[in-house]
Each structure stands twice: as structure tokens, then as C-alpha cells.
Design a protein around this motif. Sequence first.
Motif, PDB file in Angstrom:
ATOM      1  N   ASP A  68      48.149  37.361  44.541  1.00  0.00           N
ATOM      2  CA  ASP A  68      48.501  39.257  43.367  1.00  0.00           C
ATOM      3  C   ASP A  68      46.271  38.696  43.863  1.00  0.00           C
ATOM      4  O   ASP A  68      46.099  40.395  43.617  1.00  0.00           O
ATOM      5  CB  ASP A  68      48.609  38.291  41.957  1.00  0.00           C
ATOM      6  CG  ASP A  68      50.168  38.818  41.990  1.00  0.00           C
ATOM      7  OD1 ASP A  68      51.073  39.392  43.283  1.00  0.00           O
ATOM      8  OD2 ASP A  68      50.300  37.773  41.178  1.00  0.00           O
ATOM      9  N   LEU A  69      45.405  38.064  43.955  1.00  0.00           N
ATOM     10  CA  LEU A  69      44.472  38.206  43.464  1.00  0.00           C
ATOM     11  C   LEU A  69      43.467  38.730  45.102  1.00  0.00           C
ATOM     12  O   LEU A  69      43.119  39.514  45.735  1.00  0.00           O
ATOM     13  CB  LEU A  69      43.508  36.797  43.391  1.00  0.00           C
ATOM     14  CG  LEU A  69      42.181  37.069  43.239  1.00  0.00           C
ATOM     15  CD1 LEU A  69      41.879  38.077  42.121  1.00  0.00           C
ATOM     16  CD2 LEU A  69      41.249  35.210  42.727  1.00  0.00           C
ATOM     17  N   ALA A  70      44.070  38.013  46.472  1.00  0.00           N
ATOM     18  CA  ALA A  70      44.437  38.813  47.277  1.00  0.00           C
ATOM     19  C   ALA A  70      44.066  40.052  47.695  1.00  0.00           C
ATOM     20  O   ALA A  70      43.612  41.079  48.047  1.00  0.00           O
ATOM     21  CB  ALA A  70      44.080  37.952  48.631  1.00  0.00           C
ATOM     22  N   SER A  71      45.798  40.615  47.221  1.00  0.00           N
ATOM     23  CA  SER A  71      45.889  41.573  47.501  1.00  0.00           C
ATOM     24  C   SER A  71      45.191  42.860  46.723  1.00  0.00           C
ATOM     25  O   SER A  71      44.518  43.965  47.204  1.00  0.00           O
ATOM     26  CB  SER A  71      47.201  41.928  46.535  1.00  0.00           C
ATOM     27  OG  SER A  71      47.831  43.099  47.222  1.00  0.00           O
ATOM     28  N   GLU A  97      41.687  41.815  49.950  1.00  0.00           N
ATOM     29  CA  GLU A  97      41.098  40.834  51.212  1.00  0.00           C
ATOM     30  C   GLU A  97      42.494  39.692  51.374  1.00  0.00           C
ATOM     31  O   GLU A  97      43.730  39.699  51.100  1.00  0.00           O
ATOM     32  CB  GLU A  97      40.972  39.412  50.066  1.00  0.00           C
ATOM     33  CG  GLU A  97      39.088  40.151  50.146  1.00  0.00           C
ATOM     34  CD  GLU A  97      38.388  39.433  49.255  1.00  0.00           C
ATOM     35  OE1 GLU A  97      37.331  40.026  48.931  1.00  0.00           O
ATOM     36  OE2 GLU A  97      38.889  38.352  48.481  1.00  0.00           O
ATOM     37  N   THR A  98      42.241  39.280  52.476  1.00  0.00           N
ATOM     38  CA  THR A  98      42.670  37.315  52.992  1.00  0.00           C
ATOM     39  C   THR A  98      42.944  36.918  52.123  1.00  0.00           C
ATOM     40  O   THR A  98      41.853  36.483  51.543  1.00  0.00           O
ATOM     41  CB  THR A  98      42.935  37.115  54.299  1.00  0.00           C
ATOM     42  OG1 THR A  98      41.522  36.316  54.056  1.00  0.00           O
ATOM     43  CG2 THR A  98      42.797  38.601  55.790  1.00  0.00           C
ATOM     44  N   ARG A 139      35.864  33.021  48.800  1.00  0.00           N
ATOM     45  CA  ARG A 139      35.464  33.162  47.767  1.00  0.00           C
ATOM     46  C   ARG A 139      34.907  32.287  46.910  1.00  0.00           C
ATOM     47  O   ARG A 139      33.715  32.606  45.843  1.00  0.00           O
ATOM     48  CB  ARG A 139      35.711  35.273  47.418  1.00  0.00           C
ATOM     49  CG  ARG A 139      35.113  36.184  48.329  1.00  0.00           C
ATOM     50  CD  ARG A 139      35.122  37.654  48.318  1.00  0.00           C
ATOM     51  NE  ARG A 139      35.592  38.310  49.070  1.00  0.00           N
ATOM     52  CZ  ARG A 139      33.942  39.351  49.184  1.00  0.00           C
ATOM     53  NH1 ARG A 139      33.432  38.397  48.316  1.00  0.00           N
ATOM     54  NH2 ARG A 139      33.957  39.680  49.854  1.00  0.00           N
ATOM     55  N   ALA A 140      36.417  32.374  46.437  1.00  0.00           N
ATOM     56  CA  ALA A 140      36.685  31.318  44.423  1.00  0.00           C
ATOM     57  C   ALA A 140      35.717  29.852  44.844  1.00  0.00           C
ATOM     58  O   ALA A 140      34.911  29.938  44.116  1.00  0.00           O
ATOM     59  CB  ALA A 140      37.392  31.104  44.482  1.00  0.00           C
ATOM     60  N   ARG A 141      35.474  29.301  46.319  1.00  0.00           N
ATOM     61  CA  ARG A 141      34.983  28.024  46.449  1.00  0.00           C
ATOM     62  C   ARG A 141      33.460  28.540  46.339  1.00  0.00           C
ATOM     63  O   ARG A 141      32.989  27.589  45.896  1.00  0.00           O
ATOM     64  CB  ARG A 141      35.526  27.858  47.952  1.00  0.00           C
ATOM     65  CG  ARG A 141      34.435  26.529  48.353  1.00  0.00           C
ATOM     66  CD  ARG A 141      34.524  25.803  49.625  1.00  0.00           C
ATOM     67  NE  ARG A 141      33.889  26.138  51.152  1.00  0.00           N
ATOM     68  CZ  ARG A 141      32.130  27.016  51.013  1.00  0.00           C
ATOM     69  NH1 ARG A 141      32.012  26.528  49.812  1.00  0.00           N
ATOM     70  NH2 ARG A 141      31.972  27.420  51.713  1.00  0.00           N
TER      71      ARG A 141
END
Length: 65
Positions: free
Chosen positions: A19-22, A26-27, A34-36
Amino acid sequence: MAETMTVRVSRQTHRRLVDLASSRRETMDETVRRARRALRQGAMARGLAADLRPEEKDWLDAHPA
């Protein structure tokens, strides 16, 4: 694309990542990268905000001879 690996996460975490990527268009790989990075930056910020250790204070207060 770079070599890939499998990472096991719960179904709920997977759904949230999808959901976040969508939502960011982003892929999944981009979102996880990005989270890392955000986690690393947060850790660095906490380290910078922490009180100095005594030896760090001594070093910063040192005057050249």
C-alpha cells in the motif's frame, strides 16, 4: 535490476508495504530502501542529539598548545 533476495515478513507488513509503495508510486524495493535510509538517519540524529560523553567534552574544550 540488481540481484534479488527473499525477505520474510508477515502478511500484514507485506500489505502495508504494498500500500505504501503504491501510494508513493514506487516499487517495493524503492520503498524499503527509503525506509532503511530513514531509519539510519533517525539513528544518526538521535546520536547527534545525545549528551556528549566526558571525553568528547574534554576533546572539544581542548586548546592547542
